[in-house]
Every structure is written in structure tokens, then in C-alpha cells.
Scaffold this active site. Structure first.
Site, mmCIF file in Angstrom:
data_model
loop_
_atom_site.group_PDB
_atom_site.id
_atom_site.type_symbol
_atom_site.label_atom_id
_atom_site.label_comp_id
_atom_site.label_asym_id
_atom_site.label_seq_id
_atom_site.Cartn_x
_atom_site.Cartn_y
_atom_site.Cartn_z
ATOM 1 N N GLY A 104 2.413 2.674 5.478
ATOM 2 C CA GLY A 104 3.291 2.533 6.638
ATOM 3 C C GLY A 104 2.836 3.475 7.745
ATOM 4 O O GLY A 104 1.673 3.894 7.800
ATOM 5 N N GLY A 105 3.776 3.845 8.584
ATOM 6 C CA GLY A 105 3.447 4.737 9.699
ATOM 7 C C GLY A 105 2.900 6.076 9.239
ATOM 8 O O GLY A 105 2.259 6.794 10.007
ATOM 9 N N GLY A 120 -32.435 1.429 26.337
ATOM 10 C CA GLY A 120 -31.196 2.171 26.585
ATOM 11 C C GLY A 120 -30.895 3.145 25.461
ATOM 12 O O GLY A 120 -30.308 4.207 25.678
ATOM 13 N N ALA A 121 -31.324 2.782 24.260
ATOM 14 C CA ALA A 121 -31.038 3.648 23.109
ATOM 15 C C ALA A 121 -31.776 4.983 23.253
ATOM 16 O O ALA A 121 -31.302 6.015 22.782
ATOM 17 C CB ALA A 121 -31.432 2.949 21.818
HETATM 18 C C1 HXC Z 1 12.551 7.947 -1.454
HETATM 19 C C2 HXC Z 1 10.984 7.405 -3.018
HETATM 20 C C3 HXC Z 1 10.193 6.793 -2.027
HETATM 21 C C4 HXC Z 1 10.668 6.791 -0.694
HETATM 22 C C5 HXC Z 1 9.160 6.619 -3.893
HETATM 23 N N1 HXC Z 1 10.296 7.268 -4.154
HETATM 24 N N2 HXC Z 1 9.088 6.297 -2.607
HETATM 25 N N3 HXC Z 1 12.147 7.981 -2.718
HETATM 26 N N4 HXC Z 1 11.847 7.381 -0.456
HETATM 27 N N5 HXC Z 1 9.969 6.240 0.290
HETATM 28 C C6 HXC Z 1 10.737 7.802 -5.432
HETATM 29 C C7 HXC Z 1 11.133 6.721 -6.406
HETATM 30 O O1 HXC Z 1 12.471 6.383 -6.233
HETATM 31 C C8 HXC Z 1 10.870 7.422 -7.735
HETATM 32 O O2 HXC Z 1 11.952 8.286 -7.990
HETATM 33 C C9 HXC Z 1 9.685 8.284 -7.457
HETATM 34 O O3 HXC Z 1 9.631 8.438 -6.037
HETATM 35 C C10 HXC Z 1 8.390 7.660 -7.904
HETATM 36 O O4 HXC Z 1 8.325 6.345 -7.425
HETATM 37 P P1 HXC Z 1 7.856 5.146 -8.350
HETATM 38 O O5 HXC Z 1 8.158 3.912 -7.612
HETATM 39 O O6 HXC Z 1 8.407 5.310 -9.731
HETATM 40 O O7 HXC Z 1 6.289 5.423 -8.427
HETATM 41 P P2 HXC Z 1 5.095 4.383 -8.455
HETATM 42 O O8 HXC Z 1 5.377 3.294 -9.433
HETATM 43 O O9 HXC Z 1 3.863 5.187 -8.649
HETATM 44 O O10 HXC Z 1 5.069 3.715 -7.013
HETATM 45 C C11 HXC Z 1 4.805 4.487 -5.883
HETATM 46 C C12 HXC Z 1 5.124 3.698 -4.594
HETATM 47 C C13 HXC Z 1 6.551 3.155 -4.675
HETATM 48 C C14 HXC Z 1 4.127 2.541 -4.483
HETATM 49 C C15 HXC Z 1 4.901 4.641 -3.447
HETATM 50 O O11 HXC Z 1 7.421 4.214 -5.015
HETATM 51 C C16 HXC Z 1 7.008 2.586 -3.370
HETATM 52 O O12 HXC Z 1 6.662 1.427 -3.048
HETATM 53 N N6 HXC Z 1 7.811 3.340 -2.648
HETATM 54 C C17 HXC Z 1 8.396 2.906 -1.409
HETATM 55 C C18 HXC Z 1 7.369 2.869 -0.329
HETATM 56 C C19 HXC Z 1 7.980 2.532 0.984
HETATM 57 O O13 HXC Z 1 8.379 1.399 1.263
HETATM 58 N N7 HXC Z 1 8.139 3.585 1.821
HETATM 59 C C20 HXC Z 1 8.703 3.457 3.101
HETATM 60 C C21 HXC Z 1 7.598 2.907 3.964
HETATM 61 S S1 HXC Z 1 8.045 2.865 5.611
HETATM 62 P P3 HXC Z 1 12.368 8.728 -9.466
HETATM 63 O O14 HXC Z 1 13.598 9.518 -9.270
HETATM 64 O O15 HXC Z 1 12.555 7.476 -10.234
HETATM 65 O O16 HXC Z 1 11.240 9.545 -9.977
HETATM 66 C C22 HXC Z 1 7.445 4.236 6.179
HETATM 67 C C23 HXC Z 1 7.634 4.312 7.623
HETATM 68 C C24 HXC Z 1 6.997 5.507 8.180
HETATM 69 O O17 HXC Z 1 6.907 5.059 5.539
HETATM 70 C C25 HXC Z 1 7.011 5.365 9.655
HETATM 71 C C26 HXC Z 1 6.423 6.516 10.340
HETATM 72 C C27 HXC Z 1 6.345 6.297 11.788
#
Ligand code: HXC
Length: 508
Positions: A169-170, A404-405
Site C-alpha cells: 500500500g502507501g 551524443g553518448a
Molecule cells: C493491524 C495488523 C495489520 C494491520 C497485520 N496485522 N496487519 N494489525 N493493522 N494493517 C496483525 C494481524 O491481525 C495479526 O495479529 C498479526 O498482525 C500478524 O498478521 P497475520 O495476518 O497473522 O500474518 P501473515 O499471515 O504473515 O500476513 C501478513 C499480512 C496480513 C499479509 C501483512 O496480515 C495482511 O494482509 N495484513 C493487512 C494488510 C493491509 O491491508 N494493510 C493496510 C494496507 S493500506 P495477531 O494478533 O493475530 O498476531 C495501507 C495504507 C497506507 O497500508 C497508506 C499510506 C499513505
């Protein structure tokens, strides 16, 4: 008193455990180290001083008020690498998936502020699920705060990102604004939208690794610079890398003791250039034989191999090397090579790193793909970067420098300080055959061959350019290291400033 100390130790021990042993085991099972283990390898033994160990998130939604883990998913502080100060943050995937909360972002911002205040590099270790979902927009604000600091720090302190887990993501835009990115194969990935969203929107089926893994980003996209097999390899490489860097744009490049004689002669270079001008040779050989102890840290080795960029040392001091590579696309400049080298040249210039350029370039790569994708604009980036650079610039033409290079590759006309050519250099508007076919169009093959030989005899050498002063001296290949070392000594106190401006307008 002893009670209070015991309480402090207990608090510390709790913080050190991050998200707990189960999650630490799960991190290890994925072949990844924890945030703190990574810092132990990155930094000199016992040098890490943590700050903000007890910071906690301020979120009360979705049951977060009942879940508090000290440190809030990122370990921050400072330490040393081979005795030199660096600031660090290391995201802790065991704590809420290393996701970025408002407080987590504030911790990273503090690291950047502290580093800027004293002038020292920042190394960020990224391993995060992105925005802390429970915090929503507060997390987005936190990201933007980090981005802003990355931008203000750019060109002031070196910024290195190590991607050691998810970065999606971002979130990708913070590392993307740092100077260099190292990734770990099979356990790290960077993308703006992941495989699931891609499938929904475009119907493409792609794995995380294919979409944004270390190999993809160090070969195809050039988002990242180097891919490593595992965390340890990447962290040790980061230590080597930082050793080449000045602490900030206010500092000179670091000096390391070397036993390599500055005037070492390399007789083998006298026979490196093949008799046949179309036969390639490996420019890495020239680079390694020129640099102290043959030590060369190449960046983006797997992307645009037709140009080589990296850091080495001469007489112990860091230099940046840019070199055409005749073994790939005959060393032609194309879009990727121009972008890769332009960014590298600008980095060197920003951080007072002298640039040594080795030239063997038959021209820009022809073709509709290049033209339609904007080789004019992208080639201009490299020209612009060299032309604006005020650091010492030493150029050595080993063989071809056509068209040119020739101009682009740190020529005299772009304020090259010392421009040397090997006797094998051919500095001309184009290759002899192409030139003759244009100016003697319609002639018989025999006449063309005769005229080509004539053109070669006249122009396939460095002396016409040397007569005009475009080349300062024709040097023997074996003396390359000695010449470059002497040149860099002479240029140590070079002073050159560009006219005042708010900023330039490089063709982006
Ligand atoms: C809160 C999160 C989290 C998040 C993971 N966790 N991502 N908690 N916010 N974004 C937590 C899970 O709940 C879990 O908690 C622990 O971290 C591990 O995650 P798992 O899913 O069990 O791990 P894994 O299977 O290795 O998968 C990792 C992952 C997946 C692929 C990153 O967790 C995932 O898809 N997370 C969400 C990603 C996402 O959509 N993020 C937001 C993107 S938008 P527990 O307590 O069970 O250990 C964004 C915008 C930014 O980032 C913009 C900036 C400008």
C-alpha cells in the site's frame, strides 16, 4: 531502590519480548529475524541505544484499549557501524503485524529528526502489515508525516531501507523516497496493491513474489537496489554499504586505511581491449583493478547491466564509479541505464562523493520501443545529472565514445575535471561503417570498405579529441589507478558552485 530497579528491568524485559514468544517463533519459522535481532547484527556489538521503548498506541477502538504492547511495533534508536553513528528504526512484525499507528509513526519521525539534527544516516528496517487498520485515518496521517521527513532528509543524510517482510500500500512510499533499498528474497515484498486486488481489478493471477518480490524489484522495476538470500546477508551488506557513506552532506567521505599502493600498475589492462572492436570485454575487470583492494559495492547489479554503478575506494576514500558495460547491449545507453546512472550520479553529487566514469559506449540504443518510451527524456536525465554535478569528475574512455553518448558520459564539455583516454579509444560522431554508409551512400561495397578503413584510420583514435583539448591526456591502461589516484588528490579541494536557484527542473 532495588525494587525500583527490578521493576525497570521487568518493564524492559516485557518490552524486549515484543508480541510474545509465540509470535517470535512464528517470525523465525518464516526464516525472518525479529526487529531486535536484526539491529544486533546491523550495529556494532553493544552499541544500540534504544529510545521510546515504552511508547504505546492511543487507540481505543475495536478493543485496542485492552491491548497495549510497549514500543508499539517499532524499535527505534541509534548505534554505530564500525564506530560511526547511525540512527535506526526496525519494525516489529510480532506487535500488531508491525503495522503503523500514529505513535509508531511519531517514533520514526523522531529518529529522522534526531539524525537530521546531528547529521547521521538513517537505516529503516521495514516489516509491516501497513496502516494500523484499527486506527484508520490517524495512521494515514502518520505515514504522510514520515514521507515529509524522508523528503526533507533527502540529500542531507543518507537514507537506506531494508525490506525484510511485507511493505504494501502507501507504505511503500517511505522506502521509495530513501536513497537505496535492499530486499530479502522470498520473505519481503513491496507493492501498492496486492495480488488479491490485482485479481479483482485486472483478472491477473500473480503471486506476491512475482508482483513485488526482491527479484522483481531488483531486475524489472529497479525499485530496489540489491536482493539478498536472507536477513543476515542483507544486514551485513548494509554494514559494508554504510562504510562507504559520508555521515551527511556536510561531511567529507570517510577514509579507511588501505595497504593497496596508490601507484599499483596493472599490466594486464594493456591487453584487455580485444583487437576486434565488436568483441566485448568485462568492464568489471577495469573497475576492480582500479579500486583499492578490488573492493566494489555494486548497486542495481541485476538491472540495466549495460551500465555499472557502485562504490569503491581510492587511497581509502570513497568514490562512485559509473561505467558502460560492453558485455550487455554492447554498452549502449538505453532508458533503464540512463535512469539508473542518473540517480546514482545525483546521489554522489549530493553527498560529496567524487565520480569516476569509465566509457565504452557505442551510442544510444536504437528502436521504436526506446523512442516511444521516451529515451529523449530519460537520456536527458543522465546528461542533466552529470552536467549539474560539481563533485570531482574523472573520466576515462577505454574504447568507444560515439555521438551524443560521448557528450553524456561525463565529457569535458559537462565540466569533466580530468578526461583521459586509453590509446584504444575511438572518439567520433559514430562508428566508421555507419558514418561511411551515410556520407558515401550508393557507392559499391568495395568503395565503402575502402572509405571505412580511411574513416577508421582518421577517427578511430583519441587524438582528434586530444588535439582539441577534449581529452587531457592519452594514458596507458596499466597506469589507470595511478592516474585516477593522482587526479583525486589534485581535486580534493575543488570548488565549483552552480548558480543559485530554488531547485532545478530535471526532466522527470
Ligand atoms: C493491524 C495488523 C495489520 C494491520 C497485520 N496485522 N496487519 N494489525 N493493522 N494493517 C496483525 C494481524 O491481525 C495479526 O495479529 C498479526 O498482525 C500478524 O498478521 P497475520 O495476518 O497473522 O500474518 P501473515 O499471515 O504473515 O500476513 C501478513 C499480512 C496480513 C499479509 C501483512 O496480515 C495482511 O494482509 N495484513 C493487512 C494488510 C493491509 O491491508 N494493510 C493496510 C494496507 S493500506 P495477531 O494478533 O493475530 O498476531 C495501507 C495504507 C497506507 O497500508 C497508506 C499510506 C499513505
Amino acid at each position: 531502590m532495588s525494587d525500583i530497579i527490578a521493576q525497570l528491568e521487568a518493564k524492559r524485559a516485557e518490552a524486549m519480548l515484543g508480541g510474545g514468544q509465540k509470535r517470535i517463533d512464528s517470525q523465525h519459522a518464516k526464516g525472518k529475524l525479529t526487529a531486535r535481532e536484526r539491529l544486533e547484527i546491523l550495529l556494532d556489538d553493544g552499541s544500540f541505544e534504544e529510545i521510546d521503548m515504552y511508547v504505546e498506541h492511543n487507540c481505543v477502538d475495536f478493543g485496542m484499549d485492552e491491548q497495549h504492547i510497549p514500543g508499539d511495533g517499532v524499535v527505534t534508536g541509534s548505534g554505530t557501524i564500525n564506530g560511526r553513528l547511525v540512527f535506526v528504526f526496525s519494525q516489529d512484525f510480532t506487535v500488531f503485524g508491525g503495522s503503523l499507528s500514529e505513535r509508531h509513526a511519531e517514533k520514526i519521525c523522531k529518529v529522522l529528526d534526531n539524525a537530521m539534527k546531528v547529521g547521521a544516516p538513517v537505516i529503516g528496517i521495514n516489516d509491516s502489515g501497513g496502516a494500523r487498520i484499527q486506527e484508520g485515518v490517524a495512521s494515514l496521517g502518520g505515514y504522510a508525516d514520515v514521507f515529509q521527513k524522508n523528503v526533507l532528509a533527502s540529500g542531507v543524510i543518507p537514507q537506506l531501507s531494508l525490506i525484510m517482510g511485507p511493505c504494501a500500500g502507501g507504505a511503500v512510499y517511505s522506502p521509495a523516497m530513501t536513497d537505496f533499498i535492499f530486499m530479502v528474497k522470498d520473505s519481503s515484498y513491496m507493492f501498492v496493491t496486492g495480488p488479491d486486488v490485482v485479481k479483482t481489478v485486472t483478472n491477473e493471477i500473480v503471486t506476491q513474489e512475482e508482483l513485488g518480490g526482491a527479484v522483481t524489484h531488483t531486475t524489472k522495476t529497479s525499485v530496489a537496489d540489491v536482493a539478498y538470500e536472507n536477513d543476515i546477508e542483507a544486514l551485513l551488506a548494509a554494514r559494508d554499504f554504510i562504510d562507504f557513506m559520508p555521515l551527511s552532506n556536510r561531511e567529507e567521505v570517510p577514509e579507511r586505511p588501505t595497504a593497496d599502493p596508490w601507484d599499483r600498475l596493472e599490466e594486464s589492462l594493456d591487453t584487455l581491449i580485444p583487437d576486434n572492436a565488436n568483441q566485448p570485454y568485462d568492464m568489471h575487470e577495469v573497475i576492480r583493478k582500479m579500486l583499492d583492494e578490488g573492493d566494489f559495492f555494486e548497486v542495481q547489479p541485476a538491472h540495466a547491466g549495460n551500465i555499472i554503478c557502485g562504490f569503491g575506494r581510492m587511497e581509502g576514500s570513497t568514490v562512485g564509479v559509473v561505467a558502460n558495460q560492453p558485455m550487455v547491449l554492447a554498452g549502449c545507453l538505453d532508458i533503464n541505464a540512463s535512469k539508473k546512472a542518473a540517480r546514482f550520479v545525483r546521489y554522489c553529487d549530493a553527498f560529496n562523493i567524487p565520480i569516476v566514469t569509465l566509457v565504452d559506449v557505442p551510442g544510444f540504443l536504437p528502436g521504436t520501443s526506446q523512442e516511444h518510451n521516451g529515451i529523449i527524456k530519460h537520456g536527458a536525465k543522465l546528461l542533466f545529472a552529470y552536467a549539474e554535478a560539481t563533485v570531482p569528475k574523472i573520466t576515462i574512455i577505454t574504447r568507444k565514445a560515439y555521438g551524443g553518448a560521448y557528450d553524456v558520459m561525463a565529457s569535458k564539455h559537462l565540466r569533466g575535471d580530468l578526461n583521459y583516454a586509453w590509446p584504444t579509444a575511438e572518439i567520433a560522431v559514430m562508428g566508421a561503417k555507419g558514418a561511411v554508409e551515410i556520407i558515401f551512400r550508393g557507392k559499391t561495397p568495395e568503395e565503402i570498405a575502402e572509405r571505412t578503413a580511411e574513416y577508421e584510420a582518421r577517427f578511430a583514435n583519441p587524438f582528434i579529441a586530444a588535439q582539441k583539448g577534449f581529452i587531457d591526456e592519452v594514458i596507458l591502461p596499466h597506469s589507470t589507478r595511478r592516474r585516477v589516484a593522482l587526479g583525486l588528490r589534485k581535486l580534493r579541494n575543488k570548488q565549483l558552485e552552480n548558480p543559485w536557484k530554488k531547485h532545478d527542473n530535471i526532466p522527470l
